[in-house]
Motif scaffolding. Structure first.
Motif, PDB file in Angstrom:
ATOM      1  N   ALA A 169      -6.012  -4.462  -2.871  1.00  0.00           N
ATOM      2  CA  ALA A 169      -4.840  -3.965  -2.154  1.00  0.00           C
ATOM      3  C   ALA A 169      -3.555  -4.476  -2.799  1.00  0.00           C
ATOM      4  O   ALA A 169      -3.566  -5.409  -3.616  1.00  0.00           O
ATOM      5  CB  ALA A 169      -4.879  -4.410  -0.690  1.00  0.00           C
ATOM      6  N   ILE A 196      -3.639   5.531  -5.630  1.00  0.00           N
ATOM      7  CA  ILE A 196      -4.672   6.573  -5.599  1.00  0.00           C
ATOM      8  C   ILE A 196      -5.538   6.517  -6.855  1.00  0.00           C
ATOM      9  O   ILE A 196      -6.773   6.613  -6.790  1.00  0.00           O
ATOM     10  CB  ILE A 196      -4.005   7.960  -5.451  1.00  0.00           C
ATOM     11  CG1 ILE A 196      -3.328   8.073  -4.071  1.00  0.00           C
ATOM     12  CG2 ILE A 196      -5.018   9.068  -5.641  1.00  0.00           C
ATOM     13  CD1 ILE A 196      -2.418   9.269  -3.922  1.00  0.00           C
ATOM     14  N   ASP A 199      -7.744   3.495  -6.486  1.00  0.00           N
ATOM     15  CA  ASP A 199      -8.436   3.429  -5.203  1.00  0.00           C
ATOM     16  C   ASP A 199      -8.212   2.081  -4.522  1.00  0.00           C
ATOM     17  O   ASP A 199      -9.161   1.389  -4.111  1.00  0.00           O
ATOM     18  CB  ASP A 199      -9.936   3.687  -5.386  1.00  0.00           C
ATOM     19  CG  ASP A 199     -10.649   3.893  -4.047  1.00  0.00           C
ATOM     20  OD1 ASP A 199      -9.979   4.322  -3.083  1.00  0.00           O
ATOM     21  OD2 ASP A 199     -11.869   3.619  -3.969  1.00  0.00           O
ATOM     22  N   LEU A 201      -5.820  -0.145  -1.515  1.00  0.00           N
ATOM     23  CA  LEU A 201      -5.050  -0.009  -0.286  1.00  0.00           C
ATOM     24  C   LEU A 201      -3.633  -0.542  -0.480  1.00  0.00           C
ATOM     25  O   LEU A 201      -3.387  -1.351  -1.376  1.00  0.00           O
ATOM     26  CB  LEU A 201      -5.722  -0.789   0.840  1.00  0.00           C
ATOM     27  CG  LEU A 201      -7.098  -0.308   1.305  1.00  0.00           C
ATOM     28  CD1 LEU A 201      -7.733  -1.369   2.204  1.00  0.00           C
ATOM     29  CD2 LEU A 201      -6.983   1.008   2.037  1.00  0.00           C
ATOM     30  N   GLU A 228      -4.074   7.700   4.497  1.00  0.00           N
ATOM     31  CA  GLU A 228      -5.467   7.276   4.603  1.00  0.00           C
ATOM     32  C   GLU A 228      -5.758   5.988   3.842  1.00  0.00           C
ATOM     33  O   GLU A 228      -6.847   5.427   3.978  1.00  0.00           O
ATOM     34  CB  GLU A 228      -6.406   8.377   4.103  1.00  0.00           C
ATOM     35  CG  GLU A 228      -6.180   8.796   2.661  1.00  0.00           C
ATOM     36  CD  GLU A 228      -5.283  10.022   2.541  1.00  0.00           C
ATOM     37  OE1 GLU A 228      -5.528  10.844   1.625  1.00  0.00           O
ATOM     38  OE2 GLU A 228      -4.343  10.153   3.345  1.00  0.00           O
ATOM     39  N   ARG A 229      -4.794   5.481   3.068  1.00  0.00           N
ATOM     40  CA  ARG A 229      -5.030   4.231   2.347  1.00  0.00           C
ATOM     41  C   ARG A 229      -3.909   3.223   2.589  1.00  0.00           C
ATOM     42  O   ARG A 229      -3.712   2.303   1.800  1.00  0.00           O
ATOM     43  CB  ARG A 229      -5.228   4.479   0.856  1.00  0.00           C
ATOM     44  CG  ARG A 229      -4.047   5.056   0.111  1.00  0.00           C
ATOM     45  CD  ARG A 229      -4.324   5.176  -1.386  1.00  0.00           C
ATOM     46  NE  ARG A 229      -5.389   6.113  -1.662  1.00  0.00           N
ATOM     47  CZ  ARG A 229      -6.612   5.758  -2.074  1.00  0.00           C
ATOM     48  NH1 ARG A 229      -6.897   4.484  -2.265  1.00  0.00           N
ATOM     49  NH2 ARG A 229      -7.538   6.656  -2.299  1.00  0.00           N
ATOM     50  N   THR A 230      -3.159   3.411   3.691  1.00  0.00           N
ATOM     51  CA  THR A 230      -2.075   2.492   4.029  1.00  0.00           C
ATOM     52  C   THR A 230      -2.356   1.809   5.362  1.00  0.00           C
ATOM     53  O   THR A 230      -2.683   2.462   6.353  1.00  0.00           O
ATOM     54  CB  THR A 230      -0.726   3.235   4.120  1.00  0.00           C
ATOM     55  OG1 THR A 230      -0.398   3.785   2.841  1.00  0.00           O
ATOM     56  CG2 THR A 230       0.389   2.291   4.553  1.00  0.00           C
TER      57      THR A 230
END
Length: 393
Positions: A169, A196, A199, A201, A228-230
């Motif tokens: 992340a 992205i 991959d 966060l 969707e990744r935050t």
């Protein structure tokens, strides 16, 4: 009598350094006549109608635990607010958790996503708790320096340079504490493309989102492909002048939020009930006061930045939050020396920049969440101190 030998304390905790912010705050509190520009806390009192709602909840006997995730009514208001203000939609039932301050949310996020040894990229200068929270969660903090030459803005290229197979992340704060730097939509999109691609966060600390001065605030979760990744962390302390209420929130994809809630129910059970009722009122009817605070902060920002530049302490123009981060390298002192001597000679408390990371050295953090009169007096004292340094050379 129980021994106090260090072996009873874990090595991890023993190795943690005390907060550099707290050190100077405690020192200033022990001296008379000190003007503190050290602690990041609004000088505004929580609006009366918000306080009144907390009092009303007590009078009605609303003193029991709430659901672990918080009052559904508050979560619905948070979801509505996030959609209305920042254009991101969250399910109040499954994607919003009310926490005990934003720091609690970040701590839970780290413990939720990290397995031992996994890495979190932490953008420095940064709030003093980020790196310790990664460490306490069993992860490894990998710091990357946002540089003065780029107005303390991080680039995707810098993130690429420190990325490894164990990168999990990025810890990102915009507007930033301590620099006040705010990333615009284009800059966030570049970081989003990186996230992205690899991959990873993004833990987005958006506690200062309400305090944007020159352009509209953009949430990382509003960038295409990023909701969707935050893990979006925010709260009521800064924008709504509710520091002592200890109330924050996190918005995250359902699988992550569900996992975070498992930790939260064992850690703290729920946030203060009366604080939650006050927050409902703040979200519903508190925007006029927020706008007035922003107007006042903008005036103070313009004054403090101009004052620092006039005295030869180069200071970039912060786009948000309530911090100025002037360079003090022209004085020949380190950040620690400058802050200590200023406090002793002129009784003005500031925070040395190096406590926020290596790239903060050569700077001091000054909160302009103080009255305009206090700012005027403190800047006079700082200018006098800087002038005395020139004469002593």
């Amino acid at each position: 009598m129980i021994s106090t030998r260090n072996s009873y304390v874990s090595k991890m905790v023993n190795d943690l350094q005390p907060s550099g912010i707290r050190k100077f705050f405690d020192l200033a509190a022990s001296m008379e006549g000190v003007i503190s520009l050290g602690v990041g806390e609004p000088d505004f009192v929580t609006p009366w109608h918000v306080r009144e709602e907390a009092i009303r909840s007590l009078e009605l006997g609303y003193t029991a635990y709430t659901p672990n995730a918080g009052l559904l009514e508050l979560r619905q208001e948070i979801a509505h607010y996030m959609n209305q203000q920042f254009g991101v939609r969250y399910d109040a039932h499954n994607e919003v958790i009310v926490t005990v301050g934003a720091s609690s949310a970040i701590d839970i996020a780290m413990r939720t996503i990290l397995d031992p040894g996994e890495e979190v990229i932490v953008v420095e200068p940064c709030f003093v708790s980020y790196v310790p929270m990664v460490t306490l969660a069993g992860g490894k903090a990998v710091t990357v320096q946002a540089l003065k030459e780029n107005d303390f803005k991080i680039t995707a290229e810098q993130l690429e340079d420190v990325t490894t197979p164990r990168t999990k992340a990025i810890m990102l704060c915009s507007p930033n504490n301590p620099t006040g730097t705010m990333l615009n939509k284009t800059e966030l999109q570049a970081i989003a493309q990186y996230a992205i691609k690899h991959d990873v966060l993004v833990i987005a600390d958006e506690i200062y989102a309400e305090l944007a001065y020159d352009e509209e605030y953009t949430s990382m979760a509003a960038i295409e492909g990023m909701q969707e990744r935050t893990i979006l962390v925010s709260g009521f302390s800064k924008g709504f002048a509710m520091t002592g209420w200890r109330l924050g929130f996190v918005c995250a994809p359902e699988p992550i939020a569900e996992a975070m809630l498992k930790i939260f129910q064992y850690q703290l059970m729920c946030a203060s009930t009366m604080s939650q009722y006050a927050a409902i009122e703040a979200l519903r009817n508190g925007r006029p006061e927020v706008d007035e605070m922003v107007k006042s902060y903008r005036r103070r920002r313009n004054f403090i930045v101009q004052s620092f530049n006039d005295m030869g302490l180069t200071c970039h123009n912060p786009g948000g939050a309530f911090y100025a981060f002037p360079s003090i390298t022209s004085t020949g002192l380190t950040s620690q020396q400058f802050a200590e001597q200023l406090l002793q000679q002129e009784k003005v408390a500031v925070v040395p920049g190096d406590v926020f990371g290596a790239s903060g050295e050569g700077h001091i953090r000054c909160s302009y969440a103080a009255s305009f009169e206090q700012l005027q007096e403190s800047l006079k004292r700082i200018a006098r101190f800087v002038e005395s340094l020139k004469k002593s050379v």
